[in-house]
Scaffold this active site. Sequence first.
Site, PDB file in Angstrom:
ATOM      1  N   LYS A  13     123.676 -39.431 -21.216  1.00  0.00           N
ATOM      2  CA  LYS A  13     123.528 -40.877 -20.525  1.00  0.00           C
ATOM      3  C   LYS A  13     123.320 -40.764 -19.041  1.00  0.00           C
ATOM      4  O   LYS A  13     122.796 -41.595 -18.348  1.00  0.00           O
ATOM      5  CB  LYS A  13     124.756 -41.645 -20.893  1.00  0.00           C
ATOM      6  CG  LYS A  13     125.944 -40.854 -20.697  1.00  0.00           C
ATOM      7  CD  LYS A  13     127.318 -41.768 -21.069  1.00  0.00           C
ATOM      8  CE  LYS A  13     128.690 -40.864 -20.692  1.00  0.00           C
ATOM      9  NZ  LYS A  13     128.657 -39.756 -21.540  1.00  0.00           N
ATOM     10  N   ARG A  88     135.452 -46.889 -20.433  1.00  0.00           N
ATOM     11  CA  ARG A  88     135.687 -45.847 -21.418  1.00  0.00           C
ATOM     12  C   ARG A  88     137.015 -46.237 -22.169  1.00  0.00           C
ATOM     13  O   ARG A  88     137.377 -45.436 -23.103  1.00  0.00           O
ATOM     14  CB  ARG A  88     136.008 -44.532 -20.721  1.00  0.00           C
ATOM     15  CG  ARG A  88     135.161 -43.613 -21.081  1.00  0.00           C
ATOM     16  CD  ARG A  88     135.346 -42.442 -19.892  1.00  0.00           C
ATOM     17  NE  ARG A  88     134.781 -41.070 -20.448  1.00  0.00           N
ATOM     18  CZ  ARG A  88     133.853 -40.459 -19.633  1.00  0.00           C
ATOM     19  NH1 ARG A  88     133.530 -40.995 -18.658  1.00  0.00           N
ATOM     20  NH2 ARG A  88     133.440 -39.605 -20.073  1.00  0.00           N
ATOM     21  N   ARG A 127     124.784 -26.830 -19.848  1.00  0.00           N
ATOM     22  CA  ARG A 127     124.464 -27.695 -18.458  1.00  0.00           C
ATOM     23  C   ARG A 127     125.005 -26.980 -17.512  1.00  0.00           C
ATOM     24  O   ARG A 127     125.546 -26.164 -17.153  1.00  0.00           O
ATOM     25  CB  ARG A 127     125.331 -28.937 -18.679  1.00  0.00           C
ATOM     26  CG  ARG A 127     125.194 -29.996 -17.486  1.00  0.00           C
ATOM     27  CD  ARG A 127     125.801 -31.207 -17.566  1.00  0.00           C
ATOM     28  NE  ARG A 127     127.013 -31.230 -18.215  1.00  0.00           N
ATOM     29  CZ  ARG A 127     127.582 -32.359 -18.771  1.00  0.00           C
ATOM     30  NH1 ARG A 127     126.928 -33.427 -18.667  1.00  0.00           N
ATOM     31  NH2 ARG A 127     128.853 -32.243 -19.276  1.00  0.00           N
ATOM     32  N   ARG A 159     130.219 -27.027 -14.847  1.00  0.00           N
ATOM     33  CA  ARG A 159     131.576 -27.952 -14.699  1.00  0.00           C
ATOM     34  C   ARG A 159     132.549 -27.261 -15.377  1.00  0.00           C
ATOM     35  O   ARG A 159     132.730 -26.818 -16.328  1.00  0.00           O
ATOM     36  CB  ARG A 159     131.234 -29.185 -15.310  1.00  0.00           C
ATOM     37  CG  ARG A 159     130.658 -29.973 -14.101  1.00  0.00           C
ATOM     38  CD  ARG A 159     130.312 -31.368 -15.065  1.00  0.00           C
ATOM     39  NE  ARG A 159     131.130 -31.960 -15.884  1.00  0.00           N
ATOM     40  CZ  ARG A 159     130.888 -33.015 -16.555  1.00  0.00           C
ATOM     41  NH1 ARG A 159     129.498 -33.979 -16.284  1.00  0.00           N
ATOM     42  NH2 ARG A 159     131.816 -33.704 -17.233  1.00  0.00           N
ATOM     43  N   ARG A 170     136.929 -33.687 -25.552  1.00  0.00           N
ATOM     44  CA  ARG A 170     136.416 -34.677 -25.257  1.00  0.00           C
ATOM     45  C   ARG A 170     135.617 -35.578 -26.146  1.00  0.00           C
ATOM     46  O   ARG A 170     135.729 -36.828 -26.103  1.00  0.00           O
ATOM     47  CB  ARG A 170     135.414 -34.328 -24.138  1.00  0.00           C
ATOM     48  CG  ARG A 170     136.125 -34.180 -22.581  1.00  0.00           C
ATOM     49  CD  ARG A 170     135.289 -33.225 -21.941  1.00  0.00           C
ATOM     50  NE  ARG A 170     133.879 -33.670 -21.295  1.00  0.00           N
ATOM     51  CZ  ARG A 170     132.996 -32.998 -20.758  1.00  0.00           C
ATOM     52  NH1 ARG A 170     132.979 -31.696 -20.850  1.00  0.00           N
ATOM     53  NH2 ARG A 170     131.975 -33.466 -20.710  1.00  0.00           N
TER      54      ARG A 170
HETATM   55  P1  AP5 Z   1     124.093 -35.432 -19.319  1.00  0.00           P
HETATM   56  O1  AP5 Z   1     123.191 -36.177 -19.053  1.00  0.00           O
HETATM   57  O2  AP5 Z   1     124.945 -34.587 -18.407  1.00  0.00           O
HETATM   58  O3  AP5 Z   1     125.230 -35.705 -20.520  1.00  0.00           O
HETATM   59  P2  AP5 Z   1     126.356 -37.060 -20.178  1.00  0.00           P
HETATM   60  O4  AP5 Z   1     126.250 -37.893 -21.168  1.00  0.00           O
HETATM   61  O5  AP5 Z   1     126.207 -37.558 -18.769  1.00  0.00           O
HETATM   62  O6  AP5 Z   1     127.580 -36.161 -20.206  1.00  0.00           O
HETATM   63  P3  AP5 Z   1     128.587 -36.151 -19.631  1.00  0.00           P
HETATM   64  O7  AP5 Z   1     129.595 -34.789 -20.029  1.00  0.00           O
HETATM   65  O8  AP5 Z   1     128.653 -35.862 -18.139  1.00  0.00           O
HETATM   66  O9  AP5 Z   1     129.556 -37.164 -19.949  1.00  0.00           O
HETATM   67  P4  AP5 Z   1     130.973 -37.114 -19.967  1.00  0.00           P
HETATM   68  O10 AP5 Z   1     131.079 -38.829 -20.357  1.00  0.00           O
HETATM   69  O11 AP5 Z   1     131.935 -36.391 -21.050  1.00  0.00           O
HETATM   70  O12 AP5 Z   1     131.628 -36.753 -18.530  1.00  0.00           O
HETATM   71  P5  AP5 Z   1     131.827 -37.595 -17.185  1.00  0.00           P
HETATM   72  O13 AP5 Z   1     131.148 -36.797 -16.061  1.00  0.00           O
HETATM   73  O14 AP5 Z   1     131.376 -39.156 -17.237  1.00  0.00           O
HETATM   74  O15 AP5 Z   1     123.273 -34.389 -20.220  1.00  0.00           O
HETATM   75  C1  AP5 Z   1     123.869 -33.178 -21.052  1.00  0.00           C
HETATM   76  C2  AP5 Z   1     123.064 -32.038 -21.001  1.00  0.00           C
HETATM   77  O16 AP5 Z   1     121.939 -32.159 -21.879  1.00  0.00           O
HETATM   78  C3  AP5 Z   1     122.476 -31.822 -19.582  1.00  0.00           C
HETATM   79  O17 AP5 Z   1     122.146 -30.309 -19.287  1.00  0.00           O
HETATM   80  C4  AP5 Z   1     121.029 -32.296 -19.604  1.00  0.00           C
HETATM   81  O18 AP5 Z   1     120.056 -31.518 -18.960  1.00  0.00           O
HETATM   82  C5  AP5 Z   1     120.849 -32.101 -21.187  1.00  0.00           C
HETATM   83  N1  AP5 Z   1     119.989 -33.311 -21.806  1.00  0.00           N
HETATM   84  C6  AP5 Z   1     120.049 -34.372 -21.401  1.00  0.00           C
HETATM   85  N2  AP5 Z   1     119.167 -35.301 -22.343  1.00  0.00           N
HETATM   86  C7  AP5 Z   1     118.225 -34.239 -23.132  1.00  0.00           C
HETATM   87  C8  AP5 Z   1     117.508 -34.501 -23.862  1.00  0.00           C
HETATM   88  N3  AP5 Z   1     117.098 -35.466 -24.507  1.00  0.00           N
HETATM   89  N4  AP5 Z   1     117.212 -33.138 -24.430  1.00  0.00           N
HETATM   90  C9  AP5 Z   1     117.607 -32.113 -24.217  1.00  0.00           C
HETATM   91  N5  AP5 Z   1     118.416 -31.829 -23.125  1.00  0.00           N
HETATM   92  C10 AP5 Z   1     119.122 -32.887 -22.771  1.00  0.00           C
HETATM   93  O19 AP5 Z   1     133.271 -37.642 -17.306  1.00  0.00           O
HETATM   94  C11 AP5 Z   1     134.016 -36.289 -17.150  1.00  0.00           C
HETATM   95  C12 AP5 Z   1     135.624 -36.606 -17.029  1.00  0.00           C
HETATM   96  O20 AP5 Z   1     136.033 -37.494 -16.026  1.00  0.00           O
HETATM   97  C13 AP5 Z   1     136.018 -37.337 -18.503  1.00  0.00           C
HETATM   98  O21 AP5 Z   1     136.308 -36.329 -19.502  1.00  0.00           O
HETATM   99  C14 AP5 Z   1     137.482 -37.943 -18.007  1.00  0.00           C
HETATM  100  O22 AP5 Z   1     138.484 -37.053 -17.778  1.00  0.00           O
HETATM  101  C15 AP5 Z   1     136.927 -38.376 -16.678  1.00  0.00           C
HETATM  102  N6  AP5 Z   1     136.579 -39.681 -16.725  1.00  0.00           N
HETATM  103  C16 AP5 Z   1     135.149 -40.083 -16.174  1.00  0.00           C
HETATM  104  N7  AP5 Z   1     135.126 -41.385 -16.401  1.00  0.00           N
HETATM  105  C17 AP5 Z   1     136.333 -41.983 -16.697  1.00  0.00           C
HETATM  106  C18 AP5 Z   1     136.764 -43.234 -17.072  1.00  0.00           C
HETATM  107  N8  AP5 Z   1     135.992 -44.313 -16.987  1.00  0.00           N
HETATM  108  N9  AP5 Z   1     138.107 -43.344 -17.629  1.00  0.00           N
HETATM  109  C19 AP5 Z   1     138.785 -42.159 -17.723  1.00  0.00           C
HETATM  110  N10 AP5 Z   1     138.434 -40.959 -17.467  1.00  0.00           N
HETATM  111  C20 AP5 Z   1     137.034 -40.904 -16.813  1.00  0.00           C
END
Ligand code: AP5
Length: 216
Positions: A13, A88, A127, A159, A170
């Site tokens: 996403k 979330r 990643r 990360r 997660r």
């Molecule tokens: P990527 O685009 O990075 O995936 P993503 O869905 O954004 O994954 P995240 O792990 O960043 O999501 P997340 O929700 O766990 O983390 P966040 O940072 O929001 O793609 C992943 C990989 O795949 C990359 O290497 C990319 O190149 C590859 N890829 C993408 N598309 C592809 C395709 N089609 N084919 C092949 N490869 C592909 O949150 C982190 C932490 O912050 C959470 O765990 C929580 O502790 C906290 N947090 C954040 N927001 C909140 C909230 N609203 N409430 C409470 N806690 C929160």
Amino acid sequence: MRLIFLGPPGVGKGTQAARFSERHDIVHIATGDLLRTAISEKTEVGLKAKDFIEAGHLVPDEVIIQLMKDRLQASDVQSGYVLDGFPRTLAQGKALSDLLKQNGSSIDRVICFYLDEAILLERIVGRRTCPSCHSVYHLRYRKPETDGFCRCGTALIKRTDDTAETVTERVAVYNNETATLIAYYKGQGLLTEVNADRALDAVSEAVEQVFQESSI
Ligand code: AP5
């Protein structure tokens, strides 16, 4: 235009939100990036969030809701944005609705990406991210032009929450706490599901199609 990109960790996403933001010249707001910046700058929010993120747990709603209330008041987002990683929980979704109602606006569309759990793990473990401009790479699927470095010149990092153990936690947190938002937005007729098990460009095309068909 106010969009939400929803889906489990590693589904892509963030990558799709960044592409969409560039294509449509719309602000991309990623709560994960906001929190990681807060941690590196050792702000009050960062200090509160650090342990939760490293354990793969959600940061408490009150911290996130306040962070987003502040962010959504900024002048650069008044004509729209794509939200990545927020809301979330149901409480966050309701807080967002209330906030938008107060301003006489609403969410236009929610795109929910889905993908098999084994592929999520492979995407996350491979990643690499840029701590400076937040660009996202993959050792196999989206290699940087120069090994180990972002196009902005910064050394790429893995990360701290991108370990196999944390990812399992997660994904469980997503299934237990975030997936309830699927029914919430479906009930409002706002949700479209997109299969993320395709190449990057094919997923972007599917997103574009949803956007065109939604006539936003
Ligand atoms: P990527 O685009 O990075 O995936 P993503 O869905 O954004 O994954 P995240 O792990 O960043 O999501 P997340 O929700 O766990 O983390 P966040 O940072 O929001 O793609 C992943 C990989 O795949 C990359 O290497 C990319 O190149 C590859 N890829 C993408 N598309 C592809 C395709 N089609 N084919 C092949 N490869 C592909 O949150 C982190 C932490 O912050 C959470 O765990 C929580 O502790 C906290 N947090 C954040 N927001 C909140 C909230 N609203 N409430 C409470 N806690 C929160």
